[in-house]
Design a protein around this motif. Structure first.
Motif, PDB file in Angstrom:
ATOM      1  N   ARG A   1       0.843  -1.184   0.000  1.00 48.02           N
ATOM      2  CA  ARG A   1       0.000   0.000   0.000  1.00 48.02           C
ATOM      3  C   ARG A   1       0.889   1.250   0.000  1.00 48.02           C
ATOM      4  O   ARG A   1       1.795   1.370   0.834  1.00 48.02           O
ATOM      5  N   PRO A   2       0.650   2.186  -0.904  1.00 48.40           N
ATOM      6  CA  PRO A   2       1.513   3.383  -0.957  1.00 48.40           C
ATOM      7  C   PRO A   2       1.494   4.149   0.356  1.00 48.40           C
ATOM      8  O   PRO A   2       0.453   4.289   1.002  1.00 48.40           O
ATOM      9  N   ALA A   3       2.659   4.641   0.749  1.00 48.46           N
ATOM     10  CA  ALA A   3       2.751   5.461   1.955  1.00 48.46           C
ATOM     11  C   ALA A   3       2.284   6.882   1.651  1.00 48.46           C
ATOM     12  O   ALA A   3       2.193   7.287   0.495  1.00 48.46           O
ATOM     13  N   GLY A   4       1.991   7.618   2.713  1.00 55.30           N
ATOM     14  CA  GLY A   4       1.647   9.015   2.535  1.00 55.30           C
ATOM     15  C   GLY A   4       0.173   9.297   2.431  1.00 55.30           C
ATOM     16  O   GLY A   4      -0.236  10.433   2.188  1.00 55.30           O
ATOM     17  N   ARG A   5      -0.664   8.273   2.553  1.00 55.36           N
ATOM     18  CA  ARG A   5      -2.100   8.500   2.544  1.00 55.36           C
ATOM     19  C   ARG A   5      -2.562   8.835   3.963  1.00 55.36           C
ATOM     20  O   ARG A   5      -1.783   9.251   4.800  1.00 55.36           O
ATOM     21  N   SER A   6      -3.845   8.650   4.216  1.00 60.91           N
ATOM     22  CA  SER A   6      -4.369   8.987   5.545  1.00 60.91           C
ATOM     23  C   SER A   6      -3.869   8.034   6.624  1.00 60.91           C
ATOM     24  O   SER A   6      -3.908   8.349   7.815  1.00 60.91           O
TER      25      SER A   6
END
Length: 585
Positions: free
Chosen positions: A411-416
């Motif tokens: 899962r990409p980092a930097g989301r909520s």
């Protein structure tokens, strides 16, 4: 399995009973006849949301009743839950369920002979029934549902890993949120803590004890009325035991009781009844003597002490000052102090505590990252097996060149969500791990692997859904499976293969299929037809079992819309013969 389903007052169905068999049951009928109401009724029976708009105006309520007969571990789990809730199975081991919905929207549920919350029907439904319709196909397009499907396939050990991850993740987030709140609101916390400490200091100086105000009030009353109490006690003592003022003309109660006892004892030889009365008078004399002794003790302890009375007044005034500020009574003040001490520990923003929380958050973050990595590895392993098995099933569903891939991506980092290093890669981490799962379809060799929502037509999606359910069936799951027109958009050879796969499922499960395809219906062990009656003022539908010639006529109607066509009936009989031959193990 579900042995019987009765539906009353739901949609176009006025009152009908579906006798269900083990194996494969199909439900067919003209469009608008009410096939969907059967699935709706099943949903209601197992805790689904009630829609008052589907309830017939007459009789003003819809009732769905069913009889379950379970075996094995599912039976043990369901029966234990019913007994725990106060119900019980019938003597033959079956379970009766019912759900009632009124036109006003009120809903009631009964299970095992007892009224139950609707949620209990839902708990039972999760263990005994799985419903698959076109809405389920749409749900399968969501990434979260695809991840859940893979997790379900991965097995019990994977579920244990997931549970451990969710529990650790919850503890980590609690510590992180607590630490952030203490730092962010340090000023407000310190102000609140100062006010609590002032109150606690005041209470500590007075040191109130539980029940103290009632005890002081009683003692003050005794001291304020000491002379009156002394006079009453002295007179009472003289009456029961005599004193300096007692005379022969006015003997005390003890002397009178003694005289009475001796007089009766003198005649006891003549009449034993008088002896029994004399013994009772002796008991009374003993009681009077005890009272006299207690009165003497009371008089000795009674003391009109003005200094003590003044001390009590002052103490009560101090307690009243506390009750005006903190609670209605002294016990409430003591409770307030306990809550204040607890709250002070919650408000702590000391460097020592913040450092301790920081260390705990780091430790838990490491555990979360480790568990997320293990869950991810487990998903990769399961994804290979899952894709292989679904691909094999698709080959049998007239998609011989199609292939399913299951992509497990970080899962990409930097989301909520927070991010952590998982298996050496910075990834967004949630309670379900650090992975995104995507089902991809390669429709034919050389075609790109596209997500299901982009690469599958309606008919292909139906077959993918059925293939997934066949794979799930091999690893257990609910004993009854319901398919509501999952064959939409499918025809020809693919329809035959869907019927064959559903028949294979029916060897280990009870399968209920709502279908418009004769190729699917031909594989049924029991065929039910929903028929509409428009002869009266109100349109109603009923359900009947069809067999032999009648069944062939229904298949002919489904094939060509001509139930009385000799050619159509011959084609239907041929289809039934082929299906019967293939159903044999």
């Amino acid at each position: 399995m579900l042995e019987e389903l009765r539906i009353t007052g739901l949609g176009v169905i006025e009152d009908t009973t579906l006798p269900l068999a083990g194996g494969m049951n199909v439900i067919t009928g003209e469009t608008g006849a009410g096939k969907t109401m059967v699935v709706t009724g099943l949903g209601l029976l197992f805790g689904g949301r009630a829609d008052a708009g589907r309830v017939r105006a007459q009789p003003g309520r819809a009732v769905v009743e069913g009889r379950l007969r379970l075996r094995g571990r599912v039976a043990e789990a369901v029966h234990a839950r019913i007994i725990d809730a106060g119900g019980e199975p019938d003597e033959d081991g079956s379970l009766l369920l019912s759900r009632t919905v009124t036109v006003e929207g009120r809903s009631r549920a009964h299970l095992g002979g007892r009224s139950m919350p609707v949620s209990t029907l839902g708990e039972v439904g999760e263990q005994v029934l799985a419903v698959h319709g076109q809405s389920d196909q749409l749900r399968l397009l969501r990434p979260a549902e695809q991840r859940a499907a893979l997790d379900r396939f991965a097995g019990p050990e994977h579920e244990k890993l997931l549970d451990a991850l969710r529990e650790t993740y919850g503890r980590w987030r609690t510590v992180v949120d607590d630490l952030a709140d203490r730092r962010r609101n340090a000023r407000e916390r310190n102000q609140e803590a100062d006010l609590l400490r002032l109150g606690l200091d005041e209470i500590t100086r007075v040191d109130p004890q539980p029940g103290e105000d009632d005890e002081l009030k009683a003692e003050a009353q005794r001291l304020e009325h000491a002379e009156g109490l002394r006079t009453a006690a002295q007179v009472a003592q003289q009456c029961v035991a005599g004193g300096v003022e007692a005379t022969d003309e006015a003997p005390d109660a003890t002397a009178l009781l003694g005289t009475a006892r001796r007089t009766l004892e003198a005649q006891a030889g003549t009449d034993p009844a008088l002896g029994e009365l004399a013994a009772r008078l002796e008991e009374a004399a003993t009681l009077v003597t005890d009272v006299s002794a207690e009165l003497s003790t009371y008089l000795a302890a009674l003391d009109a002490d003005p200094a003590r009375l003044q001390t009590i007044y002052e103490r009560r005034a101090a307690l009243r000052a506390l009750t005006r500020k903190y609670a209605d009574d002294v016990d409430g003040v003591v409770a307030w102090a306990e809550r204040a001490r607890t709250r002070l520990s919650d408000l702590d923003t000391s460097d020592e505590l913040l450092d301790e929380l920081d260390r705990e958050a780091s430790r838990l973050a490491g555990e979360v990252a480790d568990l997320a990595g293990r869950v991810s590895a487990s998903r990769h392993e399961a994804a290979v097996r899952f894709a292989e098995q679904v691909t094999v099933e698709l080959a049998g569903l007239a998609m011989p060149h199609a292939r399913i891939e299951v992509a497990v991506l970080s899962r990409p980092a930097g989301r909520s969500e927070p991010s952590l290093p998982v298996n050496g890669v910075e990834a967004g981490v949630g309670a379900d791990g650090a992975d995104e799962v995507e089902l991809r379809l390669l429709a034919h060799p050389g075609a790109p692997a596209l997500p299901l929502q982009r690469g599958a037509s309606g008919g292909e999606l139906s077959r993918v859904m059925l293939a997934i359910e066949v794979v799930f069936a091999g690893s257990g799951g609910p004993p009854t499976l319901v398919f509501d027109e999952v064959d939409a958009g499918v025809g020809g050879q693919a329809a035959v293969e869907i019927g064959r796969r559903l028949a294979r499922l029916a060897r280990s499960h009870q399968v209920l299929v709502v279908t418009h395809l004769p190729q699917v219906a031909a594989f049924a062990d029991r065929h039910l037809v929903v028929a509409k009656d428009t002869g009266g003022a109100v349109t109603t539908s009923g359900v009947r079992v069809v067999e032999d010639t009648e069944r062939a006529r229904e298949l002919a109607r489904m094939l060509a819309g001509l139930p009385d066509s000799d050619l159509g009936i011959a084609h239907a009989e041929e289809l039934l013969a082929v299906a019967a031959k293939e159903r044999r193990p």
